[in-house]
Design a protein around this motif. Structure first.
Motif, PDB file in Angstrom:
ATOM      1  N   LEU A 188      13.942   8.330  10.528  1.00  0.00           N
ATOM      2  CA  LEU A 188      13.197   7.012  10.529  1.00  0.00           C
ATOM      3  C   LEU A 188      11.767   7.445  11.028  1.00  0.00           C
ATOM      4  O   LEU A 188      10.703   6.755  10.698  1.00  0.00           O
ATOM      5  N   ASP A 189      11.643   8.070  12.167  1.00  0.00           N
ATOM      6  CA  ASP A 189      10.478   8.266  12.861  1.00  0.00           C
ATOM      7  C   ASP A 189       9.515   9.021  11.911  1.00  0.00           C
ATOM      8  O   ASP A 189       8.385   8.595  11.919  1.00  0.00           O
ATOM      9  N   GLU A 190       9.918  10.013  11.174  1.00  0.00           N
ATOM     10  CA  GLU A 190       9.171  10.677  10.488  1.00  0.00           C
ATOM     11  C   GLU A 190       8.618   9.484   9.095  1.00  0.00           C
ATOM     12  O   GLU A 190       7.730   9.856   8.651  1.00  0.00           O
ATOM     13  N   LEU A 191       9.664   8.668   8.644  1.00  0.00           N
ATOM     14  CA  LEU A 191       9.303   8.057   7.557  1.00  0.00           C
ATOM     15  C   LEU A 191       8.256   7.055   7.863  1.00  0.00           C
ATOM     16  O   LEU A 191       7.102   7.024   7.072  1.00  0.00           O
ATOM     17  N   PHE A 192       8.082   6.501   9.123  1.00  0.00           N
ATOM     18  CA  PHE A 192       6.925   5.739   9.460  1.00  0.00           C
ATOM     19  C   PHE A 192       5.638   6.471   9.905  1.00  0.00           C
ATOM     20  O   PHE A 192       4.709   6.193   9.759  1.00  0.00           O
ATOM     21  N   ALA A 204       4.066   7.330   6.605  1.00  0.00           N
ATOM     22  CA  ALA A 204       3.420   6.262   6.065  1.00  0.00           C
ATOM     23  C   ALA A 204       2.104   5.985   6.505  1.00  0.00           C
ATOM     24  O   ALA A 204       1.220   5.463   6.036  1.00  0.00           O
ATOM     25  N   GLU A 205       2.106   6.078   7.959  1.00  0.00           N
ATOM     26  CA  GLU A 205       0.605   5.981   8.829  1.00  0.00           C
ATOM     27  C   GLU A 205      -0.093   6.953   8.340  1.00  0.00           C
ATOM     28  O   GLU A 205      -1.449   6.572   8.091  1.00  0.00           O
ATOM     29  N   THR A 206       0.343   8.163   8.221  1.00  0.00           N
ATOM     30  CA  THR A 206      -0.685   9.368   7.596  1.00  0.00           C
ATOM     31  C   THR A 206      -1.072   9.063   6.460  1.00  0.00           C
ATOM     32  O   THR A 206      -2.132   9.207   6.121  1.00  0.00           O
ATOM     33  N   LEU A 207      -0.227   8.521   5.607  1.00  0.00           N
ATOM     34  CA  LEU A 207      -0.680   8.452   4.009  1.00  0.00           C
ATOM     35  C   LEU A 207      -1.513   7.307   3.870  1.00  0.00           C
ATOM     36  O   LEU A 207      -2.277   7.250   3.057  1.00  0.00           O
ATOM     37  N   ALA A 208      -1.200   6.412   4.602  1.00  0.00           N
ATOM     38  CA  ALA A 208      -1.916   5.005   4.603  1.00  0.00           C
ATOM     39  C   ALA A 208      -3.560   5.239   5.001  1.00  0.00           C
ATOM     40  O   ALA A 208      -4.361   4.782   4.515  1.00  0.00           O
ATOM     41  N   ARG A 209      -3.444   6.096   6.100  1.00  0.00           N
ATOM     42  CA  ARG A 209      -4.893   6.125   6.745  1.00  0.00           C
ATOM     43  C   ARG A 209      -5.539   7.323   6.770  1.00  0.00           C
ATOM     44  O   ARG A 209      -6.684   7.307   6.628  1.00  0.00           O
ATOM     45  N   PHE A 210      -4.921   8.442   5.938  1.00  0.00           N
ATOM     46  CA  PHE A 210      -5.591   9.521   5.912  1.00  0.00           C
ATOM     47  C   PHE A 210      -5.156  10.430   4.577  1.00  0.00           C
ATOM     48  O   PHE A 210      -5.657  11.665   4.674  1.00  0.00           O
ATOM     49  N   ARG A 211      -4.804   9.661   3.777  1.00  0.00           N
ATOM     50  CA  ARG A 211      -4.504  10.340   2.627  1.00  0.00           C
ATOM     51  C   ARG A 211      -5.553  10.754   1.767  1.00  0.00           C
ATOM     52  O   ARG A 211      -5.617  11.908   1.215  1.00  0.00           O
ATOM     53  N   ARG A 253       0.838  -1.221   0.196  1.00  0.00           N
ATOM     54  CA  ARG A 253       0.028  -0.078  -0.040  1.00  0.00           C
ATOM     55  C   ARG A 253       0.856   1.192   0.025  1.00  0.00           C
ATOM     56  O   ARG A 253       0.379   2.257  -0.365  1.00  0.00           O
ATOM     57  N   SER A 254       1.949   1.287   0.412  1.00  0.00           N
ATOM     58  CA  SER A 254       2.907   2.320   0.499  1.00  0.00           C
ATOM     59  C   SER A 254       4.266   1.933   0.455  1.00  0.00           C
ATOM     60  O   SER A 254       4.700   0.609   0.851  1.00  0.00           O
ATOM     61  N   ILE A 255       5.327   2.824  -0.072  1.00  0.00           N
ATOM     62  CA  ILE A 255       6.663   2.508  -0.403  1.00  0.00           C
ATOM     63  C   ILE A 255       7.565   3.249   0.468  1.00  0.00           C
ATOM     64  O   ILE A 255       7.441   4.499   0.083  1.00  0.00           O
ATOM     65  N   LEU A 256       8.528   2.991   1.009  1.00  0.00           N
ATOM     66  CA  LEU A 256       9.510   3.466   1.776  1.00  0.00           C
ATOM     67  C   LEU A 256      10.824   3.322   1.140  1.00  0.00           C
ATOM     68  O   LEU A 256      11.164   2.202   0.929  1.00  0.00           O
TER      69      LEU A 256
END
Length: 902
Positions: free
Chosen positions: A276-280, A283-290, A204-207
Motif C-alpha cells: 500500500l505504501d508503494e501504491l500511494f 500515485a504521487e509520482t505519476l500524478a505529479r511527475f509523470r 486523475r489516477s486509478i488505484l
C-alpha cells in the motif's frame, strides 16, 4: 462490459437505505448514519417495514411509499429478500443498487441478477463494504470514517482494505474521487469501473486492489483504454500463490498465476506495486511527475550521508546517476565551495545558504544531460528550510516535471514540504523512496510503450496450418493427448521454426540403425513414450553415437533402464536425430501454456535440463510482434549472453524473435494446443534450431485466438476485390500502417482535412498517429482501403474508423478518402464494410458529427439512410445516426454514389 447507470451508482442525486435500522451496531444503522452525516446534499430515505420513523425521518415500508424514485438503493437485508427487492426497485425506476448483504448463495445471486436485468439496474456487490464519493459527500458504506475529497479513485475487492486505506490516507491528507468495494462483483466489476473512471474528469489516477479477474478480455480491454488516459496502479494479492499444480511441460510448471498476472499488467500499460505504501507513492509520482521522460537522475543534497543513501538505492534499482559534464562542473565550481563533492550526488555542503541551492538548481535545470533532479535537504540551524523552498519554487515552476523532492525530517521541514507540494513537486519521506519512485516511473513508461503495440498476425513466413490441423486431428482421433517428438517437430517446421532432422522408429535397434544411416552419424537416440515427459530424467537420451554398434548398445541399455525405472510406462519407440554441433549456441526454452484466467501465455528463458533451477524466464501474453518479442527476451538474464561475450558472437536475434512470433501464431491458429515446450532451442549467430519439442493437445480447445486476453489482429476480415479495373484490398488497420497513414494525410487537401479533422493541419503528432493505427480490436475498428503502387508497395487510399462505447450500443465513426478519388464510390464501399462489421458484432447504432458546410458528406449520409438530429450537435455540426437492425440496413447505391469529403 457496461457503464450503463454507473453515474447513478457513483454520483446519485438521491439514496434509499433498504433495511435502515435503529439497532446499534447493525449494518443498516451504520450505513444510515454515515449517509446522513457525510455532507451528502441529495435526498436520503429509509425503508423498513418494521419502523415508521427513524431519527426523526419518515420510513417507507415499500418502494411505492417513497416520495421520489431514488437513483441509488443500498440493501442491508437478509439474502432471501434481495432478489424481490431488486425487482421492486427496478420496476420503480431505480437503476443502481449496492448489496451489502453477505451470504447469498449461487441461487440467490442468480435470482438477483435475473431481477436486475430487465430494468438494466446495476448491482455493486453482494457482500461489500459499499462506496464513497467524497466530492459529493456520499458515504454509502459501513466504513468507520469518511474519506477526504481528492482526485484518486480506489477500487478494491477487499472491504477491509478499503477501511485500512481510509485510515492510512487520512493521516497523510490523501483524498479520493471515489472509493469502491466490489465485494463478490456479481455485476459491476473492474472492467466496468475502469471504463467509467477513465472518462471521469474528477479522477486523475486509478488505484486497484485485485485478488482475482474473472473476465480477462473485458478487463484487459478496459484497462488498456483507461491506461491511455491516466495512470492505473495495481496491488495484486497472492504473489506467492501456487502455479499450475501438475503440468506435462516445463512451461506449464513455470508460468504460474502470478507471472502471468504481471504480464497482463505490463501489456495493459498499468503499473504493479507490492504494498500500500508503494501504491500511494506511485500515485504521487505519476500524478505529479509523470511528464518526466528522463532515464537518468542527478542528486542535489546538503548532506553527504543522504546522498550516499540515494546512490546506494539507485544502484540497487538500476537507476543511472550520470557523470557531470565539464561545462556543468565549471558552473558548479563557480557557485560552490571547493569542498563540494565534484560528482553525482552533488553535495553542496551542510552550511549551504539559500543562494547555493538556487545556483546549483539553476545550473542543473539548464543542463538537459543532468536528467531529473532529486532535491534532498536535511534541516540545519543555519538557514530555514521554508526559505530555501520559497527561493527554489520559481525555478521548479519553470521546469515542470524535472524535480522530485525529499525534505528529510518532520516538523522542521513541514512548511518547506508544503510549499513544494503546492508547486506540484512530488515529495518523498526518504531518499530510498524517491529513488524507488523514479524506478517505478521507468517501469511505467516501459509498460506504456507496450500498450501501443497491437500485433498483427505472424511476421514470419506463412505457416502450413492445414498440415498441423490434420496432424492434431489424427492424434486426437487416436485418443492421444501427447504428440511424439517427431510430430511436434513437424508442427514447428510447418510454422517456420528450424528443427534438427529427426526420424521416429519402433523400439528396435535395427530400425534405429537404418534411420541413422539415412541421417548420417553421429546421432542422438531418444525414447518415445507418452508416459515420459522429461526423457533425460530416466536416461532416455543418448548423445553422440558414432556408429551402428554404439547405437545398438545404447538402444538396448536405454530400454532396460527405462523398464527398470518406469515399468508401467508405454514404450512407443525411438527418435533418432542428427547430432548437431554448434558450440557457440545458447540453450533456450520457448514454450506456451494456457493460464486458467488469462488464457494462452508464452514463456521464454534459459533452457536445458536445469531450467527450473536456473529460474531465468519471462512470461508474456500473445499475440506478439517483433517489438514485443524483443521485450520478452530482454527481461531475462540470458539475453546478456545472447548479445555476445568474449569469443561468442551475438546471436541472430531476428531469428529468435521470429520463433517466438511463430509460437504466438501457432497458439492463435490451433485451439487444441494446450502446452508446448521447445527445450532446448539453440540460438547462435547462424540462427535458431529446435533440438527437442514436446506438445500436449486437448479436445477442450483451450487455445485459439478467441481465448486470447488481448484481441489479436483480425486477419479474417481482410478482403480483396475488383474496383475500377484493378485490385483493392480492404482490411483492418495495422500498427505498421503508421507511415502509410501519415503519407495518406499529407496527400489530402486542406479543405478535406478540415472536413475530416475539423482542422487543416497536415501534421499529425506521433502519439495521435499511434492512436489511429494501434487500436483495440475488441472495442474499435478501422478499415483501410489499399492499392499497390507500380513498385509493388502498398498505399492507403481511404479509411473508416469506428469506436464503440463500452456497452457496444453506439459506435461513432469518421471516414476519409484521398482527395483525388472523390466521386468514385470508395467512401460508400468503406461504409458498407464498416456497417456490416458493426452489425455482425451487435452494435445498435452508428453516429457521426458532420460539419454543416460539408455538403458532400451530408448528401452521402442521406443516401446511406442516416438521419440528422434537427437541432444539431452544435452551431457548426450536425449529428447523423443510423440504426443497425433490419430497419436500418444500408441501401446499395453502387459505385456511382456521391463521394464525401473526408
Amino acid at each position: 462490459m457496461s457503464i450503463r447507470h454507473l453515474d447513478q451508482l457513483l454520483n446519485p442525486r438521491s439514496v434509499v437505505v433498504v433495511g435502515a435500522s435503529d439497532r446499534e451496531g447493525s449494518v443498516g444503522a451504520t450505513v444510515w448514519r454515515n449517509l446522513r452525516s457525510s455532507g451528502f446534499t441529495g435526498a436520503v430515505r429509509a425503508m423498513n417495514p418494521r419502523l415508521s420513523v427513524l431519527d426523526g425521518e419518515p420510513v417507507a415500508a415499500r418502494c411505492d411509499d417513497l416520495p421520489e424514485t431514488p437513483d441509488l438503493a443500498v440493501l442491508c437485508i437478509p439474502p432471501a429478500a434481495v432478489p424481490d427487492m431488486i425487482d421492486a426497485l427496478g420496476r420503480a425506476g431505480t437503476r443502481a443498487a449496492i448489496v451489502m448483504t453477505a451470504g447469498l448463495d449461487r441461487t440467490h445471486k442468480q435470482a438477483m441478477l435475473d431481477a436486475a436485468r430487465p430494468h438494466l439496474l446495476r448491482v455493486l456487490g453482494p457482500n461489500c463494504l459499499g462506496l464513497l464519493s467524497p466530492r459529493i459527500g456520499l458515504n454509502a458504506s459501513f466504513a468507520h470514517t469518511n474519506a477526504l475529497p481528492g482526485d484518486i479513485a480506489f477500487v478494491s475487492q477487499s472491504g477491509a482494505l478499503v477501511t485500512a486505506v481510509l485510515d492510512w490516507a487520512r493521516s497523510r491528507r490523501i483524498g479520493f474521487s471515489h472509493m469502491v468495494s466490489l465485494g463478490e462483483h456479481a455485476d459491476v466489476d473492474f472492467g466496468d469501473l475502469l471504463d467509467h473512471l477513465a472518462s471521469d474528469a474528477r479522477t486523475r489516477s486509478i488505484l486497484l486492489y485485485i485478488e482475482s479477474v474473472e473476465s480477462p478480455r473485458k478487463f484487459m480491454s478496459a484497462a488498456r483504454a483507461a491506461a491511455r488516459n491516466k495512470p492505473v496502479i495495481v496491488v495484486k494479492a497472492g504473489r506467492a500463490g501456487r502455479g499450475v499444480a501438475a503440468a506435462a511441460s516445463h512451461t506449464g510448471a513455470m508460468a504460474g498465476a502470478d507471472p502471468v498476472f504481471d504480464a497482463a499488467i505490463r501489456r495493459a500499460g498499468m503499473l504493479r506495486v507490492d504494498t500500500l505504501d508503494e501504491l500511494f507513492m506511485a500515485a504521487e509520482t505519476l500524478a505529479r511527475f509523470r511528464g518526466n521522460r528522463d532515464d537518468r537522475l542527478t542528486v542535489l543534497t546538503n548532506g553527504g550521508g543522504a546522498g550516499v543513501m540515494a546512490a546506494d538505492a539507485a544502484a540497487a534499482r538500476g537507476v543511472q546517476l550520470p557523470a557531470l559534464g565539464e561545462s556543468l562542473k565549471a558552473q558548479l565550481d563557480a557557485a560552490l565551495p571547493p569542498t563540494w563533492s565534484h560528482a553525482n550526488p552533488i553535495d553542496i555542503i551542510g552550511d549551504a545558504p539559500v543562494r547555493r541551492y538556487t545556483d546549483t538548481l539553476s545550473a542543473l535545470l539548464a543542463t538537459p544531460d543532468a536528467g531529473a533532479v532529486l532535491f534532498l535537504h536535511a534541516p540545519t540551524a543555519i538557514v530555514r528550510s521554508d526559505d530555501i523552498a520559497r527561493a527554489c519554487v520559481p525555478l521548479v515552476r519553470r521546469s515542470p516535471g524535472r524535480v522530485m523532492a525529499c525534505w528529510l525530517g518532520d516538523a522542521a521541514v513541514a512548511d518547506a514540504r508544503r510549499i513544494f507540494e503546492d508547486a506540484g513537486v512530488a515529495d518523498y519521506a526518504t531518499p530510498e523512496q524517491a529513488v524507488h519512485a523514479f524506478s517505478m516511473l521507468s517501469t511505467y513508461r516501459a509498460n506504456q510503450r507496450l500498450l501501443l503495440e497491437v500485433p498483427t498476425a505472424s511476421e514470419s513466413a506463412t505457416p502450413d496450418t492445414a498440415k498441423v490441423r490434420a496432424l492434431v486431428q489424427s492424434a486426437l482421433a487416436q485418443g492421444r493427448e501427447m504428440l511424439d517428438e517427431s510430430e511436434a517437430k513437424s508442427v514447428l517446421q510447418a510454422y517456420g521454426i528450424p528443427v534438427v532432422p529427426t526420424r521416429a522408429v519402433s523400439a528396435d535397434a535395427q530400425a534405429a540403425c537404418e534411420a541413422a544411416s539415412e541421417l548420417g552419424y553421429p546421432v542422438v537416440l531418444k525414447i518415445r513414450s507418452a508416459d515420459i515427459s522429461h526423457k533425460s530424467d530416466v536416461g532416455g537420451v543418448a548423445l553422440n553415437l558414432r556408429d551402428a554398434d554404439e547405437l545398438s548398445h545404447a538402444a538396448a541399455a536405454m530400454l532396460a533402464r527405462i523398464r527398470a525405472l518406469r515399468p508401467a510406462a508405454r514404450i512407443d519407440g525411438f527418435s533418432v536425430q542428427a547430432m548437431v554441433r554448434r558450440p557457440m549456441a545458447q540453450e533456450l526454452i520457448v514454450g506456451a501454456s494456457v493460464d486458467p484466467v488469462f488464457g494462452p501465455v508464452i514463456l521464454f528463458g534459459q533452457g536445458g535440463t536445469a531450467v527450473e533451477v536456473l529460474a531465468d524466464s519471462a512470461v508474456t501474453l500473445p499475440p506478439l510482434n517483433r517489438v514485443l518479442a524483443r521485450e520478452l527476451v530482454a527481461r531475462t538474464r540470458v539475453s546478456r549472453l545472447l548479445a555476445g561475450y568474449r569469443d561468442h558472437p551475438p546471436a541472430r536475434m531476428e531469428a529468435l524473435h521470429d520463433a517466438l512470433i511463430a509460437v504466438s501464431a501457432l497458439m492463435a491458429d490451433i485451439p487444441e494446443l494446450a502446452e508446448l515446450d521447445i527445450n532446448p532451442l539453440w540460438a547462435d549467430h547462424d540462427g535458431v534450431m529446435a533440438l527437442d519439442a514436446r506438445m500436449r493437445i486437448s479436445t477442450s480447445r483451450p487455445a485459439g485466438a478467441s481465448n486470447f486476453a488481448i484481441a489479436p489482429y483480425p486477419a479474417h476480415l481482410s478482403q480483396t476485390l475488383a474496383w475500377h479495373g484493378h485490385e483493392l484490398c480492404v482490411r483492418p488497420i495495422r500498427p505498421e500502417d503508421g507511415p502509410q497513414h501519415r503519407a495518406f494525410l499529407e496527400q489530402m487537401s486542406p479543405d478535406d482535412l478540415h472536413m475530416r479533422f475539423f482542422s487543416s493541419s497536415r501534421t499529425l503528432a506521433q502519439s495521435e498517429t499511434a492512436r489511429l493505427t494501434q487500436i483495440d480490436y475488441a472495442r474499435e475498428m478501422a478499415f483501410v482501403a489499399t492499392q499497390l503502387r507500380p513498385d509493388a508497395s502498398e498505399e492507403i487510399v481511404g479509411v473508416v474508423h469506428a469506436v464503440s462505447d463500452p456497452d457496444d450500443i453506439e459506435a461513432e465513426f469518421a471516414i476519409a478518402v484521398r482527395s483525388d478519388l472523390h466521386g468514385q464510390g470508395l467512401g460508400h464501399l468503406l461504409m458498407q464494410r464498416m456497417t456490416a462489421h458493426l452489425r455482425a458484432r451487435g452494435t445498435q447504432r452508428m453516429t457521426a458529427d458532420v460539419l454543416r458546410i460539408n455538403g458532400a458528406m451530408r448528401e452521402l449520409m442521406q443516401t446511406l439512410g442516416f438521419t440528422a438530429d434537427p437541432h444539431g450537435a452544435d452551431a457548426q455540426t450536425l449529428r447523423y445516426s443510423l440504426r443497425l437492425d433490419a430497419a436500418g440496413q444500408l441501401q446499395s447505391t453502387g459505385e456511382s454514389a456521391t463521394e464525401e469529403s473526408p
